[in-house]
Scaffold this active site. Structure first.
Site, PDB file in Angstrom:
ATOM      1  N   ASP A 178       0.893  -1.155   0.000  1.00 45.07           N
ATOM      2  CA  ASP A 178       0.000   0.000   0.000  1.00 45.07           C
ATOM      3  C   ASP A 178       0.929   1.201   0.000  1.00 45.07           C
ATOM      4  O   ASP A 178       1.548   1.505   1.013  1.00 45.07           O
ATOM      5  CB  ASP A 178      -0.887   0.016   1.254  1.00 45.07           C
ATOM      6  CG  ASP A 178      -1.871   1.182   1.222  1.00 45.07           C
ATOM      7  OD1 ASP A 178      -1.514   2.242   0.673  1.00 45.07           O
ATOM      8  OD2 ASP A 178      -2.986   1.046   1.749  1.00 45.07           O
ATOM      9  N   HIS A 179       1.049   1.858  -1.160  1.00 49.28           N
ATOM     10  CA  HIS A 179       2.120   2.848  -1.269  1.00 49.28           C
ATOM     11  C   HIS A 179       1.936   4.025  -0.320  1.00 49.28           C
ATOM     12  O   HIS A 179       2.878   4.745  -0.040  1.00 49.28           O
ATOM     13  CB  HIS A 179       2.326   3.296  -2.730  1.00 49.28           C
ATOM     14  CG  HIS A 179       1.207   4.116  -3.270  1.00 49.28           C
ATOM     15  ND1 HIS A 179       0.097   3.566  -3.839  1.00 49.28           N
ATOM     16  CD2 HIS A 179       1.047   5.444  -3.331  1.00 49.28           C
ATOM     17  CE1 HIS A 179      -0.707   4.532  -4.224  1.00 49.28           C
ATOM     18  NE2 HIS A 179      -0.159   5.683  -3.928  1.00 49.28           N
ATOM     19  N   HIS A 241      -6.159   2.510   1.580  1.00 50.49           N
ATOM     20  CA  HIS A 241      -5.330   3.666   1.918  1.00 50.49           C
ATOM     21  C   HIS A 241      -5.851   4.443   3.134  1.00 50.49           C
ATOM     22  O   HIS A 241      -5.109   4.700   4.083  1.00 50.49           O
ATOM     23  CB  HIS A 241      -5.244   4.641   0.734  1.00 50.49           C
ATOM     24  CG  HIS A 241      -4.766   4.006  -0.531  1.00 50.49           C
ATOM     25  ND1 HIS A 241      -3.697   3.142  -0.569  1.00 50.49           N
ATOM     26  CD2 HIS A 241      -5.190   4.116  -1.811  1.00 50.49           C
ATOM     27  CE1 HIS A 241      -3.498   2.751  -1.822  1.00 50.49           C
ATOM     28  NE2 HIS A 241      -4.396   3.311  -2.585  1.00 50.49           N
TER      29      HIS A 241
END
Ligand code: NAP
Length: 485
Positions: A178-179, A241
């Site tokens: 999950d950047h 996110h």
């Protein structure tokens, strides 16, 4: 303040989907930057793999083109570095569902060194890739797999995916990316909370009035219409996110900064999330304006009721947060591209300044984009004569100003996360049970609006979503922060 670069031992990294959009825009530029920074030792191998017919020379040219297109703004690489980087690259033609090419890939692996497999392909291929890696002898204890989102579309599909990966890989070998977790500020949130004495004593419902998390985009769904229309903002953004950001704000201090200790605490937050009532949720869909098409023109179904905006109020039902609501909002085609977390503290219990008529609150803002940084609104006396009037001013810590230009150049999320995979550090990756818990919370919310047949509310491009999203806060005397890029 130059950041310290510690080289990592040579490794083999295979990018399945090495010709795709994510590889071109994010993964390869991230690897190139780490190469420029001197973090990759000689002998490291990056292997692109996809069905397209290409040889090594063609792939090197393909990557150089992608770097020119997507890395042009980066100044940290010396001229000629692309040529040196190209030597690390090779390519294998293979089909995730076929047999061709897999022996050739296995032959490229160096025994005894870290080998990472980045699954940058559609999620329907994740299980096939895991199975083929096992079949061709590449799934041993040196292997790690990196899995992109979406990780399932509900609890049942996420569980099935976890089970299929677990057939061939231990949880310690699976890196669900999950950047958002790789962003400098997000990690700073943990440093801020757990490295200072100042904040943690106030970090609870006694002192915090509410928390706002906003992730706003100006782009529409564009070419991703087919995928997006099946997902919507809840599945595409909130379940992963925004949920991760919420966890980092709400979690208890872990006993140590260790992957499982951190992830255990995040999991407890997800499990403490309350139900979201109908009145606590607003869904929207963007309209066309004079320049750009609306949502319905981007997707195949002209009657789509998928949301491109969502705002909600939710509660973390535990001792620390009882009575402090969390407000989340995210959407496309909004007025600004900006993301932030705002911790809004309560007002002082008694105002001794009779001339001051304003309402003052301390607000701690963690800016994810643009201008990553943290600021704290504090109340001071308005300068000059004319009595004791109060005014709120920010104590600003923009990283590039506070830490020098290098901070601006700090590794972007993908650089950090890929290197964490190589180093074997899972702290910033989601564990299987976290993902499942997030779906277990998300599923009933989606099921209830689907059962009612709720339609999203249209909103104007360039706005901040439907008016009803404002009412979510107004009815308790609060308001969304104005966010500007
Ligand atoms: P994409 O542009 O469609 O690329 C897909 C890649 O997979 C191509 O290299 C394609 O090459 C390869 N591929 C397709 N079928 C294959 C098969 N049967 N065997 C082997 N390779 C195959 O997709 P993308 O946008 O890069 O996305 C990749 C993954 O990242 C997806 O899971 C997506 O959800 C996720 N993701 C993407 C983004 C983004 O910004 N793009 C952001 C977050 C997450 P060939 O056609 O030559 O085989």
């Amino acid at each position: 303040m130059a950041s310290r670069v510690i080289p990592v031992d040579p490794f083999d990294l295979v990018i399945f989907g090495g010709t795709g959009d994510l590889a071109r825009r994010k993964i390869l530029p991230a690897l190139f930057r780490r190469f420029c920074a001197g973090q990759m030792e000689e002998g490291t191998r990056i292997i692109g793999a996809a069905r397209s017919q290409m040889d090594d020379v063609e792939y090197r040219a393909f990557v150089a083109e992608a770097l020119l297109e997507f890395n042009s703004g980066h100044s940290g690489c010396e001229p000629g570095t692309i040529k040196r980087f190209q030597k690390t690259l090779s390519y294998v033609t293979l089909d995730a569902r076929g047999e061709e090419g897999w022996d050739a890939l296995a032959a490229k692996m160096h025994p005894g060194r870290v080998r990472a497999f980045y699954f940058s392909v559609g999620p329907s291929l994740f299980s096939d890739l895991a199975q083929r890696l096992h079949q061709y002898g590449m799934a041993d204890h040196d292997a790690r797999i990196v899995v992109e989102k979406p990780f399932g579309r509900d609890l049942a599909t996420a569980q099935a995916l976890n089970r299929s990966l677990a057939e061939h890989f231990d949880e310690s070998q699976i890196y669900r990316i999950d950047h958002y977790l790789g962003k400098e500020t997000v990690q700073n949130l943990m440093a801020l909370r757990f490295g200072n004495m100042l904040f943690e004593p106030l970090w609870n419902s006694r002192y915090v009035d509410h928390i706002q998390i906003t992730v706003a985009e100006t782009v529409g769904v564009g070419g991703r219409g087919e995928y997006y229309d099946r997902a919507g903002a809840m599945r595409d953004m909130v379940q992963n996110h925004l949920m991760q950001l919420l966890c980092l704000i709400a979690m208890e201090p872990p006993a140590k900064f260790d992957p499982d200790a951190v992830r255990d605490e995040k999991l407890k937050v997800i499990r403490a999330l309350g139900e979201v009532g109908r009145d606590d949720l607003v869904r929207g869909q963007y309209l066309a304006d004079h320049e750009k098409p609306g949502y319905l023109e981007h997707v195949e179904n002209p009657d789509s009721i998928t949301e491109s905006f969502i705002a909600m109020k939710l509660n973390v039902i535990n001792w620390r947060w009882a009575g402090t609501p969390f407000y989340l909002r995210t959407g496309k085609r909004l007025s600004d591209r900006a993301s932030e977390i705002a911790v809004v503290f309560k007002e002082a219990p008694h105002n001794i300044f009779t001339e001051d008529t304003g309402r003052h609150r301390n607000i701690l803002t963690i800016r994810l984009q643009p201008n990553e940084g943290i600021d704290l609104d504090v109340t001071i006396k308005e300068p000059g004569p004319g009595g004791m009037r109060l005014v709120d001013v920010p104590l600003d810590m923009t990283f590039s100003e506070a830490l020098g230009p290098d901070a601006d150049d700090a590794a972007d999320a993908y650089e950090r996360l890929i290197m964490d995979v190589v180093r074997g550090n899972q702290t910033l990756f989601m564990r299987g049970d976290e993902v499942e818990a997030a779906w277990a919370w998300t599923d009933p919310i989606i099921a209830s609006w689907e059962a009612r047949g709720d339609k999203p509310i249209p909103y104007a491009t360039g706005s901040f979503g439907p008016e009803d999203a404002l009412a979510l806060l107004h009815r308790s005397g609060r308001k969304w922060r104005e966010i500007r890029a």
